[in-house]
Structure formats: C-alpha cells, structure tokens
Design an enzyme around this catalytic site. Structure first.
Site, short mmCIF file in Angstrom:
data_model
loop_
_atom_site.label_atom_id
_atom_site.label_comp_id
_atom_site.label_asym_id
_atom_site.label_seq_id
_atom_site.Cartn_x
_atom_site.Cartn_y
_atom_site.Cartn_z
N GLN A 125 50.96 67.82 54.32
CA GLN A 125 52.10 67.99 53.43
C GLN A 125 52.05 66.98 52.28
O GLN A 125 52.88 67.04 51.37
CB GLN A 125 53.41 67.79 54.22
CG GLN A 125 53.59 68.79 55.33
CD GLN A 125 54.82 68.55 56.20
OE1 GLN A 125 54.76 68.67 57.40
NE2 GLN A 125 55.96 68.22 55.58
N ARG A 128 62.01 68.82 60.16
CA ARG A 128 62.95 69.44 59.23
C ARG A 128 64.15 68.55 58.96
O ARG A 128 65.30 69.00 58.99
CB ARG A 128 63.39 70.81 59.73
CG ARG A 128 63.89 71.69 58.57
CD ARG A 128 64.10 73.12 58.94
NE ARG A 128 64.39 73.87 57.72
CZ ARG A 128 64.09 75.14 57.54
NH1 ARG A 128 63.51 75.82 58.49
NH2 ARG A 128 64.38 75.75 56.41
N CYS A 129 63.89 67.28 58.72
CA CYS A 129 65.00 66.39 58.42
C CYS A 129 64.49 65.16 57.70
O CYS A 129 63.31 64.90 57.66
CB CYS A 129 65.77 66.01 59.69
SG CYS A 129 65.07 64.69 60.66
N GLU A 139 66.58 71.12 54.72
CA GLU A 139 66.84 70.72 56.09
C GLU A 139 68.30 70.78 56.50
O GLU A 139 68.62 70.60 57.68
CB GLU A 139 66.31 69.30 56.30
CG GLU A 139 67.03 68.26 55.44
CD GLU A 139 66.23 66.97 55.28
OE1 GLU A 139 65.05 67.08 54.90
OE2 GLU A 139 66.77 65.91 55.53
#
Lengths: 287, 793
Positions: free
Chosen positions: B222, B369-370, B739
C-alpha cells in the site's frame, strides 16, 4: 493450489471407472463435484495416487421420482435438487437443498459425493437417514444397496468396499400425508452446521405413520434420533408428543463443545429445531 | 459561451462510473501474481507448526536433492548476511527466518526456491526441523504471570513480556472529577483479534539484475515509496537502484502496509540467484502470519453528573501484540490514536494508560480499515456511552445529544490533545433518529416485548481523526506524512496525473481525475492516473488511514492550481492582455469585462507547446507536495435495529441507517461504496469474525472455514444519508471516509443486541455476538467475556 503429485484419469464408462478403482484400491479417489476433495488436496491432507474423475461417465446426473421413490445419481448437483420440480412428495430434500453450503458449492457439489465423504457435519447424510434411504454401490461383484444407517462408519469413513463406487442415493416412497423440513444453524451461509436437524413425517389423519429425525454436527457421525422417532409413531402430534420427541432427540445428540458453541447450547438447539421442525412443515429456512 | 457543467465533465460531485472497473470486471487487472518474468523462479515458505519452541536442528539436505530446487534458505543463512532479523515500524525487531526459537504458529522458518511452485512446496515438505517445545503464552493474562516464559529472550535487557507502557491525559484532574461524580459507570470489554483478510494475499516478485545491479520488486504494498526508503535505509542499497512497483492490489485494509519476511526472503533469493523470484502467499499464510487487527482489552470508568453530563473518563488498555511489536502505524504514540476516543463529546477531562504484551501469537498489528486503534477507541466509546445511559436511566439518544460537541464549539481541543475542527453532530444524530423512526420504534419495541419478542435499537455516533497526518503527530522512519501529485498536461489538453498514494480498490483512478476536472475544467475522462511505481510517481506515503483524499487529494488540488497559474500566463499572452486582467471560470480564462474574449484550458495547453511568450519555459506541468496542517474529522451516526431469537440466540438486523458527514464528496457513488463496504466489515466483526488460539497456541481462524467473511446472503441492507460540513483546511473541503463505517459500525450492531437484552441484567457480551454467546447470556443473565473459547468439553 499446489497439491501433491497425482495421476488423473477421466473414464467414459462405469466399467472403466470400476476397473481403475479395483486396480488402485485405497490409493484411488473418485472425483465427482470435488467440493470436499479438492480442498483436502490443496491442503495436502489427502494425497491419492490416482483421481478418477467420473464427470465424463454418462447416466449419473439424474434425479427422478419413480413410483414415489426418489433416485439421485452420483453426478446430480445440489443445485439440481434446489431447482427441482419433482420433489413435492420429498419436502425434506427440497428444504435441505438450498441450505447446502453456498451457491457456488451447490453448482458443483453432489449429494452422493457428500454422503461418501461422510463428514459428521454433512447435511445430506441426515436427510437420507431421516428418510430411511440407501446408497446403491456398484463393484466388482455387481450392485448392492447399503442402507444409510449402515453407510457411514465414522468420521470420513463409509461402507464402500475397495473397487466399489456409489452410483445412486435412494429415498423410499412416502405414504400418506408427507411433511418434512431441514433446519440448520450456521454462523454464515456456507458454514458447516453448528446444529442441523432433519425431520420427515408421514401421517395418516392425525396419526404419525412414520417419523424420521436425524441430527447433523452434534456427534462423531450423523445421528438417527430413533427414540424420538418412536415417541411419535402411532400417536398424534400434540404439544406433549412434540416436546417428548424434542427432549429425546436432544438426549440422543453427542455434541462436542467447540468455537461454535457449548454442549448445552447445541443440545438446546437440537430440541428447539425438532420442536420447530414438527410444528412447522413449510420450507422456510431457519437461521 | 456557456460555462462548463462540472457534473458533465466528471468533476466534483459527479457519481462517475469507476474507470478501473472496466478491467477489473473483465479479469484484465494486473495483480502481482499475473506478472511473469523470463527465467522466474518460485518461492515457498516453511512455517512453524508450533507456537513456542526452540529449534534444535534443521536438515535441508533432502530438499536440496529434489530436482528443480534452486535454493533453500534458513535463518542461519540469513544471519550470515545480517538479515535474520529486521526492524519493525514500531521500533522493535522481527525475525525474518527463525534462528533460535519459533515464537508463533505459522512463523517463517525456511524458504525454498524452485522452478515451479509445486516443487517449492515439495521442497518445504522435505525439510526436517526438530523442535523442543516451550510453554506457549496465548493471552496478556498469561503473558504477565510471574512464571511466564520470556518470549523475547533475543532482546537485551528484556526481563518480562511487556513490550510498552504509555499514558496520556491529566491523572490528577481526572481523579478530582471522579470525586465529584454523582454516578460512576464502568465497562470492560475485549475487542477480538480480527484480520483484514484481503482477497488477494501478499506476494512479491524480486528481480535483481546482476548486470545493472538494479533491484526491481513488484509487490503487494500500500506504500511503495516507504518500502523503497526502508530498503535503502535498512539494507543500505542505493536508493536510485531500487524500484518498487505496486501493481493492481486486490484489497489491502492495512494488511499490506508492513514489510513481511516473504518480501525480504524473495529479495535476498533473487540477489543470490540472479533471477526473478516470485513469492505468492496462500490463504493460511496470510491469515496466520500477517498483520492482524485489534486484540485489545479495555477497562474504563466514566464520571457522570446526575443530569447526564460527562465529567471525566478513565481508561486502561492491554494490547496483545503477538511475538513481535510490529504495529504498522505512523503515529508518534505507542497506542496509536486510542486517545481519540470521546473526541465528539465534551467529556471534561480524562486519563488513559496502556500496556502492550508479547504473546506467542502472530505479530504485526495493523490498522485494519482504521487509523491506528481508532476502531477500538470508538467501539469502546459507544459501548461505554450506552452503558452510562443505562446507569443514568436516560434515553440513549438524549444522553448522546446533550454531550455531543455543539456546532459553535469548533475548533475544540480534546482533553487528550487533538484539535477537532468541524461538524454538525446534532444535525446528524437527528437525521439518523428521524430516518429510523426512533420514537415509533421504542413504542413498537415495548409492545413486542409483551409478546415475548426481543427487539433492540443501537446507536453509534463518533468523529475520528483521518488522513495521517500532520507532522506534530506522525512520521515514518522520521519522514513526514505528506503526499504528492505530479500533473502533466499534454498539448491537446489531455493529461497524466501521477500520485504518491496507492489504490487497493478505492477508485483513485476515477476520483483523482475528478479533482483535476474540478480545478482545471479538463474532463475527468481526459486524465490518466498512475500510481505505485517509485520510478515514475512522486514520493508519497501511500494509502491507509483514510489518508488518500485528505492528503494526496489535497496535493492534486494544489498541483492543478499551480498548472492553472501557468495557464493564466499563457492565456494573457493569447488574449493579449495583462495577467491581472485574466479571469477564471471552469475550464476557461477570459478577459475581465469582455467574457467573449477567452481561451480554454485546452487552448492554453496547446500554447504551452507551440506559442508560449518569449522567455517562458515550455510545457504545462508541475508537482505538488502537501503536508496537512491537521487531521480531518468526519462524523457518523449509525443506527441499527435488530430482533433477537431468545431460543437460539440468533439475531437478525431489521434496519440499518447510516448518516455520514465526510465533508465535500468528490464522487458520491465511490463514497457510498466505501461506506457499504465498511458497514459490511462492521457487521462481520460484530456477528461472526474473530481469530483465536487454543491453549497450545494453535490458531483457529487460519482459513475461510473458520475465519468467516460475510457474504451477500447474510449482510443486511444499509440506508445511507449524508450531511456535508466541509473540512476547513482541505483545499476542496473533503474529509477521509474509507474507514468510518468499519470504525463506527460495530457498536451500532452490538448496542442494538444489548438493547434487546436490556431487562436481563446482561451488560456486555464481547464480540463476535455469535448465537451461542447471546443464548448463554440470556440463560444466565450474565456477561459473556473474552474470545470465543476453543472448548473441548
């Protein structure tokens, strides 16, 4: 997926398949839908020398009702039963089909393959057991029926002899009024059953003529709740008889506590599902 | 001439179809595993079957004998090259290949490189490793026991299994506030270990060219530039000879931020063999060894006034870090952003302490996802809010309403130091309550209860800090958390945009073009977006923590404005007026007072190549680096209604209403997709998902039979609503959103189930709310805490 090395044969006739199986014995595995076998190959838990792919063998994809008897061929997919229009007198089968695994597995997997795989969490074994069905095996010495009650020997062990192949599963013709339902508690669609209960009833007026109750996922193999069945036969369905059957079925279960739930929980769900299965005879899915 | 219609050119606010989908839905994506290089070899990892054991011997001789096996690497061989251990993003070390001990099940022990993946796997099967088993430590309680075995005996000065201690806030003021409280509410819970589980597992192809000495690595990352920086700084390879390419990525969710042993081993193997080496992780490898999320135990107290006002919050967190402290998080705080908890409420004061624990479990906590630990923070916050409302005997919506920050409170400094800058919290809450029909539901609920039916409603309201991040609070390896964009407008007015972020499915190729369309009036369809190749993209910090739009998106605006400034000079030249007399409208520059005299952006582009004024540098391009002044603070109000079946513990979602205020929406459809995806994960975490370990340290949840991803069959429908409060510091007013739903969603489901059990005395059932746990709580009228146990009863 990187399985161990294996030989692959795709016979075009049952004779050819049988002779391959006879030749390789325990080292051969039959590939039908592959929905259980292929994951085992992938994990290298299974490493057969030979895969006998029977998908090219003609005459095994059928399911039909003849004189009330349901015959399901070795290549009949779950989805064929899910979409079938001939199961009016076999509501338990019709009710179980949409609850097998997930739509992708149902497109490929087979009922007979599931029976042969003999996973204690397999749904179809309970259905066939509750219906008093049998498996037709073909081997070097011809055809023989194996009653479902004797077909599963233990976890992942079936009663087929070396060289034998299961070609058909058969559910007998029901009598009188028929009802039936498969209830399955799963954490998610496609999960194995935390608890599965197959209920099949044949009634004459308000008397139960035949009752079949079998349990999935709550023992080392599929369990026929015989005492619960007997508690119903010859009697009407009342709150009292239903409750008695529910309790007897729960007693017949042999669950293990695991991350799907405790022993007490699974027993409780068995009783709940037997109650619901007897009370409601429509095909509505549960959980 | 009439002005351009911004929606028609795919500008701000256009729900433009995702351009990348054309290749994704046709199977024409280009993922790491799709790449085939000439002479490429294949690598497979042999993993530890045990959670904690000393390695007494490794015999690789049989593997070497297999035809087609080219290389077998052990920890010993890595150690000879000083590569047996690598640094983590949390300033700890992590074993690349085990030398002394294995410290979790699934740990990397050896790798085999062979002509094809089957042979590589056969090679792994042929290696004989002898282990001397040690006592496994599988939770923080065992980890801090006096007689616990020391997991990290490799670290000098490490005397116990504590990996960090941290605190924030005002202890004394908090104590004073508690002394004045009318009511003290308490809550204890566990946020289970979960896994981001992207559908594409991790992988890499390392290609070291012995002739040019250049190392090219195609990999599932990523953050390709951070990988290049890490390889340059850590492995001391010259930075210009390292090229990291991140092709299409099949989901990341934070899982693809860290550096994993497989990447490192494939790079070394390629250097040793002089051939490309491909490593593609399998599902079990991904679930059992790569960055998990959460696994935090929280205990807290809230000091309350009887009128419902919050006076203070006191919290303690114990985190289960696994064998190595490999949290992939860029904040300067050991506990990430846990102290963003309660940022949307006026809580007076507070104090937070935290302690990390080594265990014999997989390492590498990631911000699944945060933004790091925000998920735990907001889940805890909203569970605590519900418990406090119950303790006060107040309506849960009203309790939230009176404590939420008011619209005139911004900017507001939280007791833990964050600056919350904007929002309309009361409006979002009201919109959500109206959408679900709150008052009517309460009536229906009471009526249903009289007939034995258990209905429940759960609310979750929260703001969270998105868009890592301003350099006061963030850095990675000392590098500030800016991002970048490079825009080159060709002579015909078409453009290429290169960005330092890296999409993993978020739709950057669609959204970024829309920002250019908004700033320059060039239709989005005329802009090609490129990301992920460190040889071509400007240096950026990658995509995670919902930072792409807040940071890279801002850089795109800024670079487009630089290009517009040059276009203005070109327009002045074309229009034969002074630059001061040139006015801008979307896609066109014109002479003030004479709007018919103008030049389109495309005409200016042509002039930049063919008719520039004397002395002007040709071309129309620029680059911008954007270092954000603050985080962005989106707000969400999620409300779920459920019905619990008391006989089985099964609960069904009746309705789910989501109100999201993520500022200005660039592509509303993409934003809604992000929210639905996040809510699906929120539903998964609350209902079915966890990774746990048995007493021996065996992982339950290392395949999709046990680690459950929700399917379309059980995932409920979501009703989406929006409020727009522009971000005050972002060039186009956008805030992060990726998120929000995964962070704020779980508490809505969980609060709803607890609301359905409100008369039973059950205060908390820990996630996931599996049917057996709900049933058990109903049977006993007691809480159900901790991971779902791996029973053998």
């Amino acid at each position: 997926m990187y399985p161990s090395r294996f030989r692959y044969e795709a016979p075009h006739s049952l004779d050819e398949a049988r002779s391959l199986l006879a030749q390789y014995g325990d080292e051969a595995k039959v590939l039908a839908g592959g929905q259980s076998l292929v994951p085992l190959l992938k994990l290298r838990f299974a490493a057969p020398e030979l895969l006998v792919d029977i998908n090219g063998v003609p005459g095994l994809g059928h399911h039909r009702v003849e004189a009330g008897v349901l015959r399901v061929g070795a290549l009949c997919r779950h989805v064929d039963l899910e979409r079938s229009s001939v199961l009016a007198r076999h509501p338990l089968v019709a009710s179980a089909a949409p609850l097998i695994a997930d739509p992708i597995v149902r497109n490929r997997g087979t009922l007979v393959g599931s029976l042969c795989h003999a996973d204690p969490q397999g749904d179809w074994a309970s259905v066939l057991l509750a219906l008093g069905g049998h498996v037709v095996a073909e081997g070097p010495h011809g055809r023989r029926p194996i009653p479902m009650a004797e077909f599963t020997l233990g976890p992942f062990q079936n009663a087929l002899r070396p060289g034998e192949i299961a070609v058909e599963a058969v559910a007998p013709a029901p009598r009188g009024q028929v009802s039936g339902r498969y209830l399955k508690l799963e954490r998610r669609v496609g999960d194995f059953a935390t608890v599965g209960v197959a209920v099949a009833l044949e009634t004459d007026g308000d008397r139960v003529v035949r009752a079949g109750i079998a349990l999935t996922g709550v023992g080392p193999h599929t369990i026929a709740a015989t005492a619960a069945e007997q508690a119903l036969v010859g009697r009407p369905l009342t709150a009292a008889t239903v409750e008695e059957a529910a309790q007897l079925a729960a007693e017949a279960s042999r669950p293990k506590g695991d991350h799907r739930g405790s022993v007490a929980y699974k027993r409780h769900v068995v009783a709940t599902f037997v109650r619901r299965g007897l009370a409601r005879t429509d095909l509505e899915a549960v959980a | 001439m009439t002005a351009l219609d911004e929606i028609k050119i795919g500008g701000l606010g256009a729900s433009r179809r995702r351009v990348e989908d054309a290749r994704f839905v046709r199977g024409r994506g280009n993922y790491t595993d799709d790449i085939v290089l000439p002479g490429m070899l294949h690598m497979e990892i042999l993993r530890s079957p045990l959670a904690h054991a000393r390695i007494t011997s490794i015999d690789t001789s049989r593997a070497w004998e297999i035809p087609g096996v080219r290389l077998v690497l052990t920890g010993e061989m890595m150690a000879q090259r000083n590569l047996a251990w690598m640094p983590t993003l949390s300033y700890d070390t992590q074993a690349v290949l085990a030398t002394d001990k294995v410290r979790f099940q699934g740990q990397e022990v050896c790798v085999v490189v062979a002509d094809d993946p089957y042979i590589a796997k056969d090679g792994c099967d042929a290696i004989v490793v002898e282990y001397e088993p040690l006592t496994p430590v599988v939770n923080p309680l065992q980890s801090r026991a006096a007689d616990a075995p020391l997991i990290r005996d490799d670290k000098e000065g490490q005397v116990d299994n504590t990996c960090y201690r941290w605190e924030v806030g005002d202890r004394a003021a908090t104590e004073r506030a508690f002394a004045q409280a009318d009511v003290v509410s308490r809550m204890q819970l566990h946020y289970p270990r979960s896994h981001p589980s992207p559908i594409e597992c991790c992988g890499s192809i390392a290609d070291f060219d012995p002739a040019t000495q250049k190392l090219t690595v195609y990999m599932t990352t990523q953050a390709p530039h951070i990988i290049r920086a890490a390889v340059a700084l850590v492995a001391e390879l010259p930075e210009h000879m390292i090229r990291i390419v991140s092709p299409d990525i099949g989901g990341g969710f934070g899982n693809k931020v860290p550096v994993y042993p497989g990447y490192v081993a494939s790079i070394l193997a390629s250097i040793l063999l002089g051939r490309p080496v491909k490593w593609i992780e399998d599902r079990t490898g991904n679930l059992a060894s790569t960055g998990f999320g959460r696994d935090m135990y929280l205990a807290a107290e809230m000091a309350l006034r009887s009128d419902g006002r919050i006076l203070a919050v006191r919290m303690h967190a114990d985190t289960d870090q696994g064998a190595f402290f490999a949290d992939a998080q860029p904040t300067k705080f050991k506990i990430g952003l846990l102290h963003s908890a309660f940022a949307c409420y006026d809580i007076g004061t507070g104090h937070i302490t935290a302690q990390g624990h080594y265990t014999n479990k997989a390492p590498g906590g990631v911000a699944y996802r945060c933004s790091f630990r925000v998920t735990e923070a907001m889940f805890f916050q909203e569970r605590m809010m519900q418990a406090a409302a119950v303790d006060l005997g107040m309506d849960q919506a009203e309790f939230r309403r009176i404590n939420l920050l008011r619209d005139d409170a911004f900017p507001a400094r939280t007791p833990f130091g964050f600056l919350v800058d904007s929002g309309q919290y009361g409006k979002c809450l009201r919109l959500g309550l109206d959408a679900i029909g709150y008052e009517q539901f309460l009536v229906d609920q009471a009526e249903a209860r009289t007939r034995g039916r258990r209905l429940g409603i759960g609310i979750s309201t929260m703001t969270e800090p998105l868009g890592a991040g301003n350099s006061r609070e963030y850095d990675i390896l000392g590098i500030k958390m800016f991002d970048s964009a490079e825009l080159r407008v060709h002579m015909t007015g078409k453009a290429i945009l290169r960005v330092g972020a890296k999409s993993q499915g978020q739709g950057h190729e669609t959204t970024w073009g829309q920002i250019v369309a908004h700033e320059l009036g060039i239709p989005a369809a005329d802009v090609i977006v490129e990301e992920g190749d460190t040889d071509t993209a400007p240096f950026g910090m990658g995509t995670y923590a919902s930072r792409s739009t807040p940071v890279a998106g801002a850089a795109i605006s800024m670079v487009a404005r630089k290009v517009r400034a040059k276009a203005r000079k070109l327009a002045a030249h074309l229009l034969e007026c002074s630059e001061e007399d040139v006015e801008w409208e979307l896609g066109r520059l014109y002479v003030r007072g004479a709007p018919h005299r103008g030049a389109t952006i495309q005409e200016c582009a042509m002039a930049a190549y063919s008719n520039m004024p004397d002395g002007m540098e040709p071309g129309l391009e620029n680059v911008a680096y954007y270092d954000p002044p603050n985080l962005t603070w989106p707000f969400a109000c999620y409300i779920a209604t459920v019905e619990v079946d008391p006989e089985t513990g099964v609960w069904d979602v009746l309705r789910f209403v989501a109100v999201d205020d993520c500022g200005v929406r660039i592509n509303p459809m993409v934003v809604e997709g992000q929210i639905m995806g996040g809510l699906t994960e929120a539903y998964a975490m609350s209902s079915m998902q966890f990774q746990t370990y048995d007493a021996e340290g065996n992982m339950v949840g290392s395949n999709y039979m046990d680690y459950l991803l929700p399917t379309a069959w059980e995932t409920p429908g979501f009703e989406l609503h929006e409020v727009v409060t522009p971000c005050p510091h972002h060039p186009i007013g956008a805030k992060g959103v990726g998120e929000c739903a995964a962070v704020g969603g779980p508490a809505a489901f969980v609060n709803a189930v607890h609301d359905a059990l409100s008369d039973t005395g059950v205060r908390n059932i820990d996630m996931p709310l599996l049917p057996d746990r709900v049933w058990q709580a109903l049977q006993d009228g007691r809480d159900v805490s901790g991971m779902p146990p791996v029973r053998s009863d």
